[in-house]
Design a protein around this motif. Structure first.
Motif, short mmCIF file in Angstrom:
data_model
loop_
_atom_site.label_atom_id
_atom_site.label_comp_id
_atom_site.label_asym_id
_atom_site.label_seq_id
_atom_site.Cartn_x
_atom_site.Cartn_y
_atom_site.Cartn_z
N GLU A 9 -28.58 34.31 12.99
CA GLU A 9 -27.90 35.49 12.47
C GLU A 9 -26.60 35.08 11.80
N MET A 10 -26.23 35.80 10.75
CA MET A 10 -24.97 35.56 10.08
C MET A 10 -23.87 36.25 10.89
N VAL A 11 -22.89 35.49 11.36
CA VAL A 11 -21.85 36.08 12.21
C VAL A 11 -20.49 36.16 11.53
N TYR A 12 -20.19 35.26 10.60
CA TYR A 12 -18.91 35.31 9.89
C TYR A 12 -19.13 34.95 8.43
N THR A 13 -18.37 35.60 7.56
CA THR A 13 -18.25 35.18 6.17
C THR A 13 -16.77 35.06 5.86
N TRP A 14 -16.34 33.83 5.58
CA TRP A 14 -14.93 33.59 5.29
C TRP A 14 -14.75 33.53 3.78
N ASP A 15 -14.06 34.53 3.25
CA ASP A 15 -13.82 34.62 1.81
C ASP A 15 -12.61 33.78 1.40
N GLU A 47 -30.42 35.39 6.86
CA GLU A 47 -29.63 36.60 6.64
C GLU A 47 -28.58 36.36 5.56
N PRO A 48 -28.30 37.37 4.71
CA PRO A 48 -27.27 37.22 3.67
C PRO A 48 -25.87 37.25 4.28
N ASP A 49 -24.86 36.97 3.47
CA ASP A 49 -23.48 37.04 3.95
C ASP A 49 -23.07 38.51 4.09
N ARG A 50 -21.81 38.73 4.43
CA ARG A 50 -21.38 40.11 4.69
C ARG A 50 -21.31 40.95 3.41
N HIS A 51 -21.42 40.30 2.24
CA HIS A 51 -21.49 41.02 0.97
C HIS A 51 -22.93 41.24 0.53
N GLN A 52 -23.88 40.97 1.44
CA GLN A 52 -25.31 41.08 1.17
C GLN A 52 -25.74 40.15 0.04
N GLY A 63 -20.29 27.92 -4.73
CA GLY A 63 -20.54 28.90 -5.79
C GLY A 63 -19.93 30.25 -5.51
N ALA A 64 -19.91 30.64 -4.23
CA ALA A 64 -19.36 31.95 -3.85
C ALA A 64 -17.92 31.82 -3.37
N GLY A 65 -17.41 30.61 -3.19
CA GLY A 65 -16.07 30.43 -2.64
C GLY A 65 -15.99 30.93 -1.22
N GLU A 66 -17.00 30.59 -0.41
CA GLU A 66 -17.08 31.10 0.96
C GLU A 66 -17.48 29.99 1.93
N ILE A 67 -17.19 30.24 3.19
CA ILE A 67 -17.81 29.52 4.29
C ILE A 67 -18.58 30.56 5.10
N VAL A 68 -19.87 30.35 5.23
CA VAL A 68 -20.72 31.29 5.95
C VAL A 68 -21.12 30.65 7.27
N VAL A 69 -20.94 31.41 8.37
CA VAL A 69 -21.21 30.88 9.70
C VAL A 69 -22.42 31.60 10.29
N TYR A 70 -23.36 30.80 10.80
CA TYR A 70 -24.58 31.33 11.40
C TYR A 70 -24.64 30.93 12.86
N ARG A 71 -25.25 31.79 13.67
CA ARG A 71 -25.41 31.52 15.11
C ARG A 71 -26.87 31.76 15.47
N ARG A 72 -27.43 30.84 16.21
CA ARG A 72 -28.85 30.94 16.57
C ARG A 72 -29.02 31.89 17.74
N ARG A 73 -29.96 32.81 17.58
CA ARG A 73 -30.26 33.76 18.65
C ARG A 73 -30.98 33.06 19.79
#
Length: 381
Positions: free
Chosen positions: A48-54, A339-344, A370-380
């Motif tokens: 699951e996507m848990v954080y999106t750092w912009d 899962e997409p980031d918090r901006h879908q 490309g998006a200027g982000e760090i996306v954090v995922y956590r395994r269920r």
């Protein structure tokens, strides 16, 4: 071009030039159970996507150090390296890593943190000394072209794990450009880069062609040779271009792990594969990843590879804009970025990955340049 892998202390590595096919892969993105450390974990198993750092423009590399500590490298004018909180986009200190010009990759080993600073290598060689240039392939070529400003050349810089103390730095002037770095538990450093050369036509020596070859080299403390600083090149270890296990077309992201036997992992852009190369030359502990699932495409220009503390392998498959997870044997397990980031938004241009177990949960950090982000995922579970 013939492959060459030299490790005199372990002659068995010469056999690694034998082609090994990619491992078999299971069904796409399904993980009903997983066997880890003599116990079966039953559950959904997806990420699951848990954080999106912009506002992470210029993000280039990520490094997770057990503890945990998260370091992030940014390229800019100048570039920066910061230690971040693992739960939010908050630098824990400012400018601990002062004096960097163009940090490109991070590694840790032997209780040290290593930063590969690409510098401004082209500018460092902007002016030529024609009288001293004995090998010339054209107006702006020739690997013996002198370095005008060594301070702008690439360097490996060694720090403590907080970045408070700069212990050493070194550069190898026979490398014209560098891309990736890894470090093992003994503090030996591996660097991937490019060597320039000049090909002379055997029938007409007036015809010369500038060529460049990709290498992975290992560096040891002390000694001399073609290295600036308190390190030297290990002449018994060099990975060169060729085919099969033990060669590299264009190695980029690298990682050292001793979880499933001491081995170097590297992502090869040119050959669109990821290799695990056992230090002792064991064929059973070396492999090449070229694909994942039967119903998806092969890896395309992979840029980075990481291994967590349980031996699971994570690959940035940049051409397919995804991050894949493999088990310690090299069998495909699942796709991380379902899962997409918090901006879908799906990943745009992923360049780096870091993964580990934090608070008994599997976390994966992905740098999306490309998006200027760090996306954090956590395994269920």
């Amino acid at each position: 071009m013939a492959a060459r892998l030299r490790l005199r202390a372990a002659p068995g590595l010469l056999a690694l030039a034998v082609w090994l096919g990619g491992p078999g892969c299971g069904p796409a993105f399904k993980l009903p159970t997983e066997h880890r450390e003599n116990r079966d974990l039953v559950g959904n198993g997806t990420y699951e996507m848990v954080y999106t750092w912009d506002h992470m423009g210029g993000v280039r590399d990520l490094l997770l150090v057990p503890g945990p500590q998260l370091f992030v490298a940014f390229q800019g004018n100048p570039g920066r390296v910061f230690e971040f909180s693992t739960t939010g986009p908050y630098p824990l200190a400012v400018d601990r890593f002062a004096g960097l010009l163009n940090p490109a990759a991070l590694a840790s080993g032997g209780n040290r943190l290593f930063v590969l600073d690409q510098g401004d290598t082209a500018a460092a060689r902007a002016t030529r000394d024609y009288a001293g240039d004995s090998l010339d392939c054209g107006p702006l070529s020739g690997f013996r072209r002198p370095i005008v400003d060594l301070s702008k050349y690439w360097y490996v810089r060694e720090y403590d794990l907080k970045g408070r103390t700069l212990y050493s730095s070194f550069s190898d002037t026979t490398f014209a450009w560098v891309n990736g770095i890894a470090a093992d538990a003994g503090g030996r450093v591996y660097v991937s880069g490019v060597v320039y050369g000049c090909s002379v036509d055997r029938f007409d020596p007036r015809l010369k062609t500038l060529v460049f070859e990709f290498r992975i080299r290992r560096y040891l403390r002390g000694g001399g040779g073609f290295v600036v600083g308190g390190w030297h090149k290990d002449r018994d270890f060099e990975i060169t271009e060729g085919t099969g296990i033990g060669s590299a077309g264009d190695p980029r992201g690298m990682h050292w792990s001793d979880i499933t036997g001491s081995a170097l992992f590297f992502a090869d852009v040119k050959n669109s594969d990821v290799q695990k190369l056992d230090e002792l030359g064991s064929l059973s502990n070396s492999y090449k990843l070229v694909a994942c699932d039967r119903d998806t495409t092969d890896l395309v220009t992979p840029l980075d590879v990481n291994v967590d503390q349980a031996g699971f392998v994570y690959v940035v498959d940049s051409g397919n804009r995804r991050v894949m997870r493999y088990d310690p044997a090299g069998d495909c397990v699942q796709r991380v970025d379902i899962e997409p980031d918090r901006h879908q938004q799906r990943l745009v241009a992923p360049v780096a990955v870091a993964a580990d177990v934090i608070d008994d949960r599997d976390f994966v950090y992905v740098a999306d340049a490309g998006a200027g982000e760090i996306v954090v995922y956590r395994r269920r579970k």
